[in-house]
Design a protein around this motif. Structure first.
Motif: not given
Length: 528
Positions: A6, A10, A13
């Protein structure tokens, strides 16, 4: 190709309950305990998982006779309980290891009578009577190569050995399978706002992307770096160095523990990965912690003298050494005295929004992890931590075409992922061995599923091929290149960069001191 990663954007968030800084055995334990208690868990490691002490230890899961000698019954009891739980829960990964301790007329130290009492207490604390006293003749039958002159008796007792890096990886991958998110090669520093840690500033070591990632609690499990992140000056870094000697040069079926003739420090030699491990030194480490530690010529000679003393008929020399490694232990509260007499307790420090846990030892990683989470339970809203065995096996009962020992090793290294590995393996790689007992299928699996970024991740920590195959696994170069092309998409240029990087790392930090690359300073590799 390879394990999906990831992005930091990402990760930023998402809402995290716990962010763990550090991917050694302590951080791995925290991640597993955290996710099992229903917490949204992210672990960030600035280099590779188990890069530090957790892949460069003495490979022992032990109760610690020394702690008993110093009167620390609590730490000894804690250690033997955790040792036995790991042996039960991870057969093939944490394996019983019988130890022989000889007593000589010309060597001062603990008398056989006192040792008998101490080992009796050791066994009583674990709830299992496992030691026995041997006369000289019985001891020589157990280990004919030891020094015969002056031998008057011996004791045999039980501890355990492990592959420390695989122990870390199995705990981490179990945590990941239960919902934790892992990311290596990501540097993380606590974000402090008005005296409260609110998250971390994370930097990708490959792209240099930087993101702020918020969490309810930060747990600093960065080992020898822990006091730097917490703002303390409490850790005394101590280096322990080791030799791996070819099994044909010094064949052993059990461990020998004895006092070094120079200074009386305990030293051991025992079978590991088909060869013989000799260790350890215990000295202050004054070098930059960002660099990999390496054995000094003095330490190498010290360990060879120990072997010459213990096994006088064995003509052991530097050509018999396959590899070396050095780990730096985070000893807390050292006062600068004899390193071997420093306590190995762990400590937990607290500040608003952040818990730091450091010290301790490999055997007690679960206790350290739970103590860290307990310190933050008010912030996390945890009334009581769930209790479960560290490992949930789930391995198939048998594997076709493999002997019992090979199957047990696979089961220990991979646990509940073993059946999937087996089903996805190519036929020729399922039966093709490299090193001592490592399947080619495991090498490919590591590239596919175990967060390999650099070649040294594969050779030093996912497998131990860089340690157990002579000359840093140079004979496997073509096979490894083909696999890395298939699974990681490495072209010829990328491969050459990685192979050159690996050779520098091996020569400078895992070979004999005089084999270090001429004219090159020890190098810290942060990025690809």
């Amino acid at each position: 190709m390879g394990t999906s990663r990831p992005s930091l954007a990402q990760l930023s968030e998402q809402q995290w309950d716990v962010i763990i800084i550090g991917g050694g055995i302590t951080g791995a334990g925290v991640a597993l305990e955290s996710v099992r208690n229903g917490l949204r868990t992210l672990l960030l490691e600035q280099k590779d998982f188990a890069w530090g002490t957790s892949s460069r230890s003495s490979k022992l899961v032990h109760g610690g006779l020394r702690y008993l000698k110093e009167g620390d019954l609590r730490l000894t009891r804690e250690s033997v309980v955790e040792r036995d739980a790991l042996m039960k829960g991870a057969p093939g990964l944490v394996e019983p290891m019988p130890f022989l301790w000889p007593h000589y007329q010309d060597v001062p130290g603990t008398s056989p009578a006192v040792m008998d009492i101490g080992l009796g207490m050791y066994d009583l604390l674990s709830g299992h009577w496992r030691h026995r006293k041997l006369n000289a003749e019985e001891a020589l039958k157990q280990m004919p190569s030891i020094r015969k002159q002056g031998l008057k008796a011996a004791h045999q007792y039980l501890d355990a050995s492990t592959d420390d890096a695989r122990l870390v990886l199995r705990v981490l991958l179990d945590a990941e399978s239960e919902g934790a998110t892992l990311r290596n090669y990501t540097r993380a520093l606590p974000l402090i706002e008005n005296g409260v840690a609110t998250g971390v500033s994370a930097e990708c070591g490959q792209t240099h992307e930087v993101q702020a990632i918020k969490a309810r609690l930060i747990i600093n499990a960065s080992g020898v770096w822990a006091d730097r992140l917490h703002g303390k000056q409490a850790i005394r870094p101590l280096r322990g160095s080791h030799l791996l000697v070819h099994g044909h040069a010094l064949p052993l079926s059990q461990a020998l523990a004895f006092n070094h003739p120079d200074d009386g420090r305990p030293v051991f030699a025992y079978p590991w990965q088909g060869h013989t491990l000799v260790g350890t030194t215990d000295i202050d480490h004054h070098e930059d912690l960002e660099l990999e530690a390496a054995i000094s010529e003095q330490e190498c000679d010290y360990l060879l003298r120990a072997c010459k003393h213990a096994f006088p008929a064995v003509k052991l020399g530097k050509p018999d050494i396959l590899s070396t490694w050095s780990g730096v232990r985070p000893v807390v509260g050292g006062q600068g005295g004899d390193p071997s007499k420093e306590r190995r307790d762990h400590v937990v420090w607290t500040m608003p929004g952040m818990i730091s846990v450091t010290g301790g030892k490999l055997t007690t990683f679960r206790r350290m992890a739970r103590d860290a989470l307990k310190a933050g339970r008010d912030v996390l809203g945890l009334h009581r931590l769930k209790r479960a065995p560290v490992f949930k096996d789930g391995a198939p009962p048998t594997l076709p075409g493999l002997g019992a020992s090979a199957w047990q090793g696979l089961r220990g290294r991979h646990g509940k992922r073993l059946e999937t590995l087996m089903q996805s393996a190519r036929h020729d790689e399922w039966h093709g061995f490299v090193g001592q007992d490592r399947l080619l299928a495991e090498v490919r699996w590591a590239l596919q599923h175990e967060h390999v970024v650099h070649l040294d991740d594969l050779l030093l920590r996912r497998t131990r091929l860089g340690l157990v195959v002579r000359d840093g696994a140079a004979t496997l170069k073509d096979t490894l290149q083909a696999m890395c092309a298939d699974e990681l998409g490495w072209d010829a240029v990328k491969w050459q960069i990685e192979w050159s990087r690996w050779r520098i790392i091996w020569n400078q930090h895992y070979s004999l001191p005089e084999q270090a690359v001429s004219g090159l300073e020890r190098t810290s590799f942060h990025v690809a």
